[in-house]
Design a protein around this motif. Structure first.
Motif, PDB file in Angstrom:
ATOM      1  N   UNK A 110       0.834  -1.204   0.035  1.00  0.00           N
ATOM      2  CA  UNK A 110      -0.113   0.009  -0.034  1.00  0.00           C
ATOM      3  C   UNK A 110       0.972   1.232   0.045  1.00  0.00           C
ATOM      4  N   UNK A 111       1.976   1.426   0.851  1.00  0.00           N
ATOM      5  CA  UNK A 111       2.926   2.339   0.815  1.00  0.00           C
ATOM      6  C   UNK A 111       3.259   2.665  -0.565  1.00  0.00           C
ATOM      7  N   UNK A 112       3.846   1.664  -1.336  1.00  0.00           N
ATOM      8  CA  UNK A 112       4.217   1.843  -2.597  1.00  0.00           C
ATOM      9  C   UNK A 112       3.327   2.591  -3.592  1.00  0.00           C
ATOM     10  N   UNK A 113       2.137   2.027  -3.598  1.00  0.00           N
ATOM     11  CA  UNK A 113       1.274   2.375  -4.398  1.00  0.00           C
ATOM     12  C   UNK A 113       0.950   3.923  -4.020  1.00  0.00           C
ATOM     13  N   UNK A 114       0.900   4.449  -2.848  1.00  0.00           N
ATOM     14  CA  UNK A 114       0.337   5.656  -2.276  1.00  0.00           C
ATOM     15  C   UNK A 114       1.763   6.582  -2.688  1.00  0.00           C
ATOM     16  N   UNK A 115       2.927   5.896  -2.456  1.00  0.00           N
ATOM     17  CA  UNK A 115       4.014   6.849  -2.697  1.00  0.00           C
ATOM     18  C   UNK A 115       4.204   7.277  -4.489  1.00  0.00           C
ATOM     19  N   UNK A 116       3.830   6.327  -5.203  1.00  0.00           N
ATOM     20  CA  UNK A 116       3.889   6.462  -6.660  1.00  0.00           C
ATOM     21  C   UNK A 116       2.684   7.397  -7.110  1.00  0.00           C
TER      22      UNK A 116
END
Lengths: 110, 418
Positions: free
Chosen positions: B54-60
């Motif tokens: 989830x962090x990677x999706x939100x960071x992108x």
């Protein structure tokens, strides 16, 4: 008939099997490689770009969504980059055709 | 023969920023290859309980939202269609693949990636993953869509429906409105630097750094018509520094918060950097481009180190300067790196070094040249990596100083093993 042989080697670091290096023995001059490229691209829609890098000139030819050819950085060598979406049978056929053109591309060479 | 010019992409200007940084629409960018992207992603996803997907999706999403918002202002793009075009074209230009956003409306829709770096280039042609790897793509689509419609960054949720990495023929991401928008972090943008000018390049070499930078500036590093950058024997991306920093530092924080495991977290990230140095820089040093531009200037092994440092200075990592070089030791000063700039913008002054990527990368280049003898053209495969890494003389890097801790520059001290 030419007695030239052409080695076609998969670049070992390309995980996807997209990059192939063509080397002729005896070696081909760049103008002979370009002659083979010209025959390959006949009838295609393609783009080209040249970049000077030190003493060399890198020239790339792109047939969109199918393949790219790079010539000029390593004397006598041509690099083929398949595009990701090109189907495997088309890739194999292209490599065979290119090897054949390079093997025959010695007209006018002493 | 008749040449047909390619269709021009809608892109923001990209000017080299001071001290070797690359910026577009206020976003810092650095080149990374598929092998680093693979290793970093697998590191971040090692422990599912950390919630890093989830962090990677939100960071992108945060990085894409920033770029499309600022880029649209820069280019005067006012309609959602124009802004979505900017997003798709930038995605392709930076090597992430092709992204079709034409079916996205203000309420959501489906984004499609016919080609994808994260979907297709992290895996070889024989393998596949258990779970979709196109997390960046999903977040990018969500953030770009929000920016296109003038909405806050967290306005769209992204559900991955398909991904090449699990055997699907294309990537597909369903976007749906979040109401209220998710209140997640924003891009740190350019970050916080020291504004300290680096000294000139080390003169004790036959290598002409400025000449190398000039030659490389003519090389095409844009994504091809499939949105992929095939260069130096690897697939490159021009990745957002803000994305990398968010996912890396969030990983460290979560490892610490949940298990008190700061040293293992740091070691994993330094290892990812070591692999980056090995594969990306190794690819550079075994490339025809290197042979044409740099190798003719190299008269000894030291010149190889100066040469690759010159190339690093073209890749967006700030400015590196060789301060000391012997057979067993290399000291590099790194100015204005994206890691420290981002850390300071996100969290303020650090209490311990935070430049994991360059820490591993410096050891990687030293090991390639001094231990692996890359001038002899070894095959850079996994077996060779293990051989070099496990050699008794394999080097490690310590950070004597770090910009994020308030120092003027990050000092990378690479020492050969006994």
């Amino acid at each position: 008939m030419s007695d030239r042989t052409v080695s076609v080697e998969r670049a070992p670091r390309c995980r996807q099997g997209l990059e192939w290096v063509f080397t002729a023995t005896p070696s081909l001059a760049d103008e002979d490689i370009l002659r083979a490229v010209t025959q390959l691209l006949d009838g295609e829609r393609w783009t080209t770009q040249s970049t000077r890098l030190g003493e060399a000139v890198l020239t790339s030819f792109v047939v969109p969504f199918r393949f790219e050819l790079r010539v000029g950085l390593v004397p006598g060598q041509l690099t083929l980059l398949h595009r990701m979406r090109a189907e495997e049978p088309a890739r194999v056929a292209l490599r065979e055709r290119l090897a054949g053109l390079l093997g025959a591309s010695d007209a006018g060479v002493p | 023969m008749t040449s047909h010019p390619p269709t021009a992409r809608v892109l923001c200007s990209m000017e080299p920023a001071p001290y070797g940084r690359l910026l577009t629409a206020g976003e810092p960018l650095v080149f990374h290859c598929n092998k680093y992207n693979y290793w970093l992603q697998q590191t971040l996803l090692l422990d599912r309980s950390l919630g890093m997907r989830e962090v990677m999706v939100d960071a992108a999403a945060a990085s894409a939202h920033s770029l499309v918002s600022r880029g649209s202002d820069e280019l005067g793009l006012t309609t959602p269609e124009e802004r979505l075009r900017l997003a798709s074209d930038t995605f392709a230009q930076f090597g992430f693949g092709t992204l079709d956003l034409t079916r996205i409306t203000t309420s959501g829709g489906e984004a499609v990636t016919p080609t994808s770096h994260f979907g297709q280039c992290l895996v070889d042609e024989r393998g596949s993953f258990q779970e979709p790897q196109n997390l960046f793509d999903a977040g990018y689509a969500a953030g770009a869509a929000a920016a296109a419609y003038g909405l806050p960054a967290g306005s769209f949720g992204a559900e991955i429906l398909a991904c090449h990495s699990v055997g699907d023929p294309e990537g597909r991401v369903a976007l749906s409105r979040r109401d209220p928008p998710a209140d997640f972090f924003l891009s740190h943008g350019e970050g916080v630097g020291n504004e300290i000018a680096p000294p000139p390049p080390n003169a004790d070499t036959n290598v002409d750094e400025l000449g190398i930078l000039e030659a490389l500036s003519g090389l095409d590093f844009s994504g091809n018509e499939e949105g992929l950058i095939h260069r130096f024997g690897v697939m490159l991306t021009l990745q957002f520094g803000s994305y990398l920093n968010r996912v890396v530092y969030e990983f460290v924080h979560r490892m610490v918060d949940r298990a008190g495991m700061i040293e293992p977290a740091e070691a994993l990230l330094v290892e990812a950097g070591h692999r980056c140095g090995f594969h990306t820089l190794g690819g550079v040093m075994t490339s025809p481009e290197w042979d044409a531009v740099v190798r003719p200037q190299c008269r000894n092994e030291d010149d190889w180190i100066h040469g690759i440092v010159a190339v690093i200075n073209a890749l967006g990592y700030g400015t590196w300067r060789v301060e000391e070089l012997t057979e067993d030791r290399l000291v590099v000063r790194a100015y204005d790196g994206y890691e420290s700039r981002g850390y300071k913008a996100l969290f303020g002054r650090a209490s311990r070094p935070t430049d994991y990527l360059v820490q591993g990368g410096a050891a990687g280049l030293f090991n390639l040249i001094r231990v692996g003898k890359i001038a002899d053209r070894p095959i850079l495969d996994d077996a060779f990596y293990e051989t070099v890494l496990n050699a008794p003389e394999s080097a490690r890097t310590e950070l004597a100083t770090c910009e994020s801790m308030g120092d003027d520059y990050t000092s990378l001290v690479v020492t050969r093993g006994e």
